[in-house]
Each structure stands twice: as C-alpha cells, then as structure tokens.
Design an enzyme around this catalytic site. Structure first.
Site, PDB file in Angstrom:
ATOM      1  N   GLU A   8      13.094  -2.565  -5.008  1.00 32.87           N
ATOM      2  CA  GLU A   8      12.056  -1.539  -5.162  1.00 32.87           C
ATOM      3  C   GLU A   8      10.871  -1.941  -4.287  1.00 32.87           C
ATOM      4  O   GLU A   8      10.239  -2.969  -4.527  1.00 32.87           O
ATOM      5  CB  GLU A   8      11.684  -1.422  -6.638  1.00 32.87           C
ATOM      6  CG  GLU A   8      11.303  -0.017  -7.057  1.00 32.87           C
ATOM      7  CD  GLU A   8       9.963   0.424  -6.472  1.00 32.87           C
ATOM      8  OE1 GLU A   8       9.867   1.551  -5.955  1.00 32.87           O
ATOM      9  OE2 GLU A   8       9.023  -0.393  -6.511  1.00 32.87           O
ATOM     10  N   SER A   9      10.608  -1.129  -3.281  1.00 30.35           N
ATOM     11  CA  SER A   9       9.688  -1.560  -2.219  1.00 30.35           C
ATOM     12  C   SER A   9       8.252  -1.735  -2.716  1.00 30.35           C
ATOM     13  O   SER A   9       7.553  -2.657  -2.268  1.00 30.35           O
ATOM     14  CB  SER A   9       9.737  -0.566  -1.053  1.00 30.35           C
ATOM     15  OG  SER A   9       9.562   0.754  -1.507  1.00 30.35           O
ATOM     16  N   CYS A  61      17.520  -1.255   2.907  1.00 30.92           N
ATOM     17  CA  CYS A  61      17.019  -0.304   1.910  1.00 30.92           C
ATOM     18  C   CYS A  61      15.536  -0.542   1.599  1.00 30.92           C
ATOM     19  O   CYS A  61      14.702  -0.270   2.454  1.00 30.92           O
ATOM     20  CB  CYS A  61      17.925  -0.378   0.687  1.00 30.92           C
ATOM     21  SG  CYS A  61      17.979   1.158  -0.215  1.00 30.92           S
ATOM     22  N   ARG A 109      11.558   7.763   1.797  1.00 33.14           N
ATOM     23  CA  ARG A 109      12.012   7.105   0.559  1.00 33.14           C
ATOM     24  C   ARG A 109      12.816   8.052  -0.302  1.00 33.14           C
ATOM     25  O   ARG A 109      12.536   9.242  -0.342  1.00 33.14           O
ATOM     26  CB  ARG A 109      10.802   6.678  -0.280  1.00 33.14           C
ATOM     27  CG  ARG A 109      10.250   5.357   0.048  1.00 33.14           C
ATOM     28  CD  ARG A 109       9.167   5.006  -0.953  1.00 33.14           C
ATOM     29  NE  ARG A 109       9.717   4.388  -2.148  1.00 33.14           N
ATOM     30  CZ  ARG A 109       8.975   4.082  -3.208  1.00 33.14           C
ATOM     31  NH1 ARG A 109       7.689   4.360  -3.239  1.00 33.14           N
ATOM     32  NH2 ARG A 109       9.534   3.502  -4.242  1.00 33.14           N
ATOM     33  N   ILE A 124      22.115   3.456  -2.207  1.00 35.11           N
ATOM     34  CA  ILE A 124      21.624   3.408  -3.600  1.00 35.11           C
ATOM     35  C   ILE A 124      20.151   3.845  -3.595  1.00 35.11           C
ATOM     36  O   ILE A 124      19.300   3.102  -3.108  1.00 35.11           O
ATOM     37  CB  ILE A 124      21.760   1.984  -4.190  1.00 35.11           C
ATOM     38  CG1 ILE A 124      23.216   1.489  -4.082  1.00 35.11           C
ATOM     39  CG2 ILE A 124      21.287   1.977  -5.648  1.00 35.11           C
ATOM     40  CD1 ILE A 124      23.383   0.004  -4.377  1.00 35.11           C
ATOM     41  N   ARG A 125      19.891   5.043  -4.080  1.00 36.18           N
ATOM     42  CA  ARG A 125      18.522   5.610  -4.021  1.00 36.18           C
ATOM     43  C   ARG A 125      17.897   5.315  -2.655  1.00 36.18           C
ATOM     44  O   ARG A 125      16.782   4.806  -2.540  1.00 36.18           O
ATOM     45  CB  ARG A 125      17.649   5.076  -5.153  1.00 36.18           C
ATOM     46  CG  ARG A 125      18.148   5.469  -6.534  1.00 36.18           C
ATOM     47  CD  ARG A 125      17.189   5.098  -7.645  1.00 36.18           C
ATOM     48  NE  ARG A 125      16.739   3.715  -7.549  1.00 36.18           N
ATOM     49  CZ  ARG A 125      17.473   2.660  -7.890  1.00 36.18           C
ATOM     50  NH1 ARG A 125      18.699   2.831  -8.356  1.00 36.18           N
ATOM     51  NH2 ARG A 125      16.986   1.461  -7.772  1.00 36.18           N
ATOM     52  N   HIS A 180      23.600  -0.703   1.944  1.00 42.30           N
ATOM     53  CA  HIS A 180      23.752  -2.066   1.420  1.00 42.30           C
ATOM     54  C   HIS A 180      25.076  -2.686   1.870  1.00 42.30           C
ATOM     55  O   HIS A 180      26.059  -2.629   1.120  1.00 42.30           O
ATOM     56  CB  HIS A 180      23.730  -2.035  -0.108  1.00 42.30           C
ATOM     57  CG  HIS A 180      22.391  -1.767  -0.699  1.00 42.30           C
ATOM     58  ND1 HIS A 180      21.530  -2.765  -1.083  1.00 42.30           N
ATOM     59  CD2 HIS A 180      21.756  -0.607  -0.956  1.00 42.30           C
ATOM     60  CE1 HIS A 180      20.415  -2.232  -1.570  1.00 42.30           C
ATOM     61  NE2 HIS A 180      20.531  -0.919  -1.501  1.00 42.30           N
ATOM     62  N   GLU A 234      25.769  -5.697   1.894  1.00 41.64           N
ATOM     63  CA  GLU A 234      26.027  -6.921   1.114  1.00 41.64           C
ATOM     64  C   GLU A 234      26.821  -6.652  -0.164  1.00 41.64           C
ATOM     65  O   GLU A 234      27.297  -7.596  -0.792  1.00 41.64           O
ATOM     66  CB  GLU A 234      24.691  -7.632   0.799  1.00 41.64           C
ATOM     67  CG  GLU A 234      23.861  -7.025  -0.321  1.00 41.64           C
ATOM     68  CD  GLU A 234      23.088  -5.759   0.069  1.00 41.64           C
ATOM     69  OE1 GLU A 234      23.248  -5.273   1.207  1.00 41.64           O
ATOM     70  OE2 GLU A 234      22.336  -5.260  -0.789  1.00 41.64           O
TER      71      GLU A 234
HETATM   72  N1  GLN Z   1      14.311   3.589  -3.686  1.00 38.92           N
HETATM   73  C1  GLN Z   1      13.952   2.214  -3.472  1.00 38.92           C
HETATM   74  C2  GLN Z   1      12.532   2.110  -2.925  1.00 38.92           C
HETATM   75  O1  GLN Z   1      11.945   3.091  -2.638  1.00 38.92           O
HETATM   76  C3  GLN Z   1      14.916   1.534  -2.530  1.00 38.92           C
HETATM   77  C4  GLN Z   1      16.294   1.472  -3.145  1.00 38.92           C
HETATM   78  C5  GLN Z   1      17.127   0.306  -2.725  1.00 38.92           C
HETATM   79  O2  GLN Z   1      16.624  -0.675  -2.164  1.00 38.92           O
HETATM   80  N2  GLN Z   1      18.406   0.370  -3.016  1.00 38.92           N
HETATM   81  O3  GLN Z   1      12.021   1.043  -2.780  1.00 38.92           O
END
Ligand code: GLN
Length: 198
Positions: A53-54, A84, A116, A143-144, A180, A182
């Site tokens: 989560e940034s 991400c 984002r 993923i999101r 991702h 990884e």
């Molecule tokens: N949605 C996350 C963000 O805004 C990033 C998601 C992720 O790293 N898989 O930071």
C-alpha cells in the site's frame, strides 16, 4: 553473473518475502531494509520496492527517515525493481481511478503519471499473459493494480502493455511494473533485473 548481486529489499510492508525468495533462488544475496542503517551499512547492486500500500509505505519511509536517502540513491543511479505500490512510489505524478486530477507523487524519480487502483478497488485482481520487452508470454498477476497513464519522457521505454495500457516501463536504472512477478513461478523478470539492470 547472476549469483553475485547484493540486493536490498524494502521490508516495511507488503509483499517483500516473495521477492527475496525469488532473488535468492537466482543466487542473489538479499537484505531486508527496515531502517536507515540497513541502507547505509552496505553498498547494494540494486534495490526492490515491493507491492503493498503506497501511502502506508511512504508514511513509514518518512517516519523512519529513509525517504530522502532512498530518493537520492535512486536519483544517483541505484538500480531499482518496483512492483505495484513500489511503482506508485517512484512516479512523478499520481491519478486515481475516478478522476483525472493529478497529485504529486512520492519519490518522484520516474517521469510518468501512474493511475492508482486503475482496475477498480474490489474487482481489481486478475492474471493474464503478455510480453515484457523481449521476454515472451510472461504470466502477470494484477492486485488492485495501477497502470501507467502517461509517460513524460522519451527516455521511458515501454516494456509491457495489457489491453492497450502500459503496465511495465524502464527508465535508466528504474524498472517499474504494475503487476507482481514475484507471486508466479516465472523468474525471468527478476533475472532481467539482475542481469540487465544491476
Ligand atoms: N493499490 C495499492 C496502492 O495504491 C497497490 C496495490 C499493490 O501493490 N498490489 O498502493
């Protein structure tokens, strides 16, 4: 040589263990970066900024006094693989999935605007296959995820697109991915980072 690289993996939050396992399977020596001294104590061949989560990651980087030092290392040319949330940390500008309004980025070392949660917050996880530069048929797990909304320098090279959206770029010492690698079995992007960037 693949097997003699020393990589620092930011380990404040998010999916860092998976990067460490993959890099170690390729022969790299990894150290977790949890405090400023983990960065200053040794010379790294490269660094990984993982997903997660940034906003949380930025807040922790600032609180722990790592932010400015990390920014300077990357600006000075330290190779970085960012996935991400990590890619969001690097971007000059950020927009979100609902408006076109731009927000200033965090580290601002990568001349792009990143969107984002570009695929929506809830229905945001999927896997597909695309190419990564010369590497064909890479399995990509989102993923999101963000995507790169616009590119602000001719020196930013697009490495991957999915459905006409840019999902991987390289700019000098920086490789940034929306997805991702990884969490898959495919080690080719990490090999590329160790061989071609570090
Ligand atoms: N949605 C996350 C963000 O805004 C990033 C998601 C992720 O790293 N898989 O930071």
């Amino acid at each position: 040589m693949l097997n003699n690289k020393t990589i620092g993996v930011l380990a404040l939050q998010g999916a860092f263990i998976e990067h460490i396992h993959m890099l170690e399977s390729l022969g790299a020596t990894c150290y977790e970066i949890r405090q400023l001294s983990d960065l200053t104590i040794r010379k790294y061949d490269g660094i990984v900024l993982p997903g997660g989560e940034s906003t949380t990651q930025t807040n922790l980087l600032k609180k722990l006094d790592i932010f400015d030092y990390l920014q300077k290392l990357i600006s000075d040319g330290l190779p970085v693989l960012a996935t991400c949330a990590g890619a969001i940390l690097l971007a000059d500008n950020i927009c979100d999935n609902t408006t076109e309004a731009l927000h200033p980025g965090h580290l601002q070392t990568l001349p792009v605007t990143i969107r984002r949660n570009a695929y929506g917050r809830q229905l945001g996880s999927f896997t597909t296959t695309s190419d990564f530069g010369p590497i064909k048929n890479v399995s990509m797990t989102f993923i999101r995820a963000p995507y790169f909304n616009s590119i602000e320098s001719p020196d930013v090279k697009v490495l991957s697109t999915v459905d006409d959206h840019v999902v991987a770029v390289r700019y000098q010492n920086q490789v940034a991915l929306s997805f991702h690698p990884e969490v898959t079995e495919d080690t080719r992007i990490h090999e590329y980072f160790l061989q071609e960037v570090c």
